[in-house]
Motif scaffolding. Structure first.
Motif: not given
Length: 223
Positions: A50-51, A54, A69-70, A73
């Motif tokens: 996740e990071q 980001q 982002k979602a 990811l």
């Protein structure tokens, strides 16, 4: 004493940046974004998927785009588990693992890489048989540098004395917070100078690791 050596994965046992770079590049390209360089990829790895995503989006100036982002990811994780073809062990890793096992030590992995891709890489490289415990970034609610994942790996191995081997600031902090010895592999994805990271030993050649572990655990006379 029940001794154990627990390893970080990306940047420590294996150089997975080429696979991560290719996987991320293919996903963000769907959104019209420039792919990452290998250097950027290495600098973003360490805090979990996740990071990582980001940081990728922030580097392209689109981290605040609603829903992106979602979506990225999900796409990244969809191909991440099978992204193993470009990943290789660092020189000397296989021999060092064999030597450590021959010293009667239990071996484990504690990584912020999600568990499924971590197992996939280890299987692909034929390293999975070396490790009795593999803790991934999604195995617990906490991730490194929280000490809980490393403590879970230690408990899973039943270890009373442990050396944690890693390559990064995250790993150094994790070991410090868990109260275990830390051996720093200097050829991985570390960003800060070696002198800035708390460590009990530093090495750039895995041939040196068995001796380092022997010293950290006080295994006098064990070769």
């Amino acid at each position: 004493m029940s001794g154990a050596v627990i390893f970080d994965l990306d940047g420590t046992l294996v150089d997975s940046a080429p696979d991560i770079c290719a996987a991320a590049g293919s996903v963000i390209a769907r959104h019209g974004l420039e792919p990452l360089t290998l250097e950027q990829t290495r600098s973003y790895v360490g805090h979990g998927a996740e990071q990582f995503v980001q940081r990728c989006l922030a580097a392209r100036g689109v981290a605040d785009r609603p829903g992106l982002k979602a979506e990225v990811l999900a796409g990244f994780l969809d191909i991440y588990e099978s992204a193993v073809s470009l990943t290789v062990p660092y020189p000397g890793v296989v021999a060092a693992l064999g030597q450590l096992a021959g010293m009667g030590l239990s071996l484990g992995v504690c990584t912020n890489k999600p568990a499924a891709p971590a197992h996939a890489v280890l299987r692909h490289l034929g390293l999975d048989g070396h490790f009795a415990v593999v803790i991934g970034g999604d195995s617990l609610a906490q991730r490194k540098p929280d000490p809980a994942p490393l403590q879970a790996a230690i408990a899973g191995l039943g270890a009373t004395a442990t050396v944690f081997v890693g390559d990064s600031e995250v790993d150094a902090e994790t070991a410090q917070r868990a109260g275990v010895a830390f051996a720093l592999y200097t050829e991985g994805y570390r960003k800060a100078p070696v002198s800035d990271l708390p460590h009990d030993a530093a090495f750039d050649d895995f041939a040196d690791l068995p001796g380092i572990v022997q010293g950290c655990l006080g295994l006098n006379g064990v070769a």
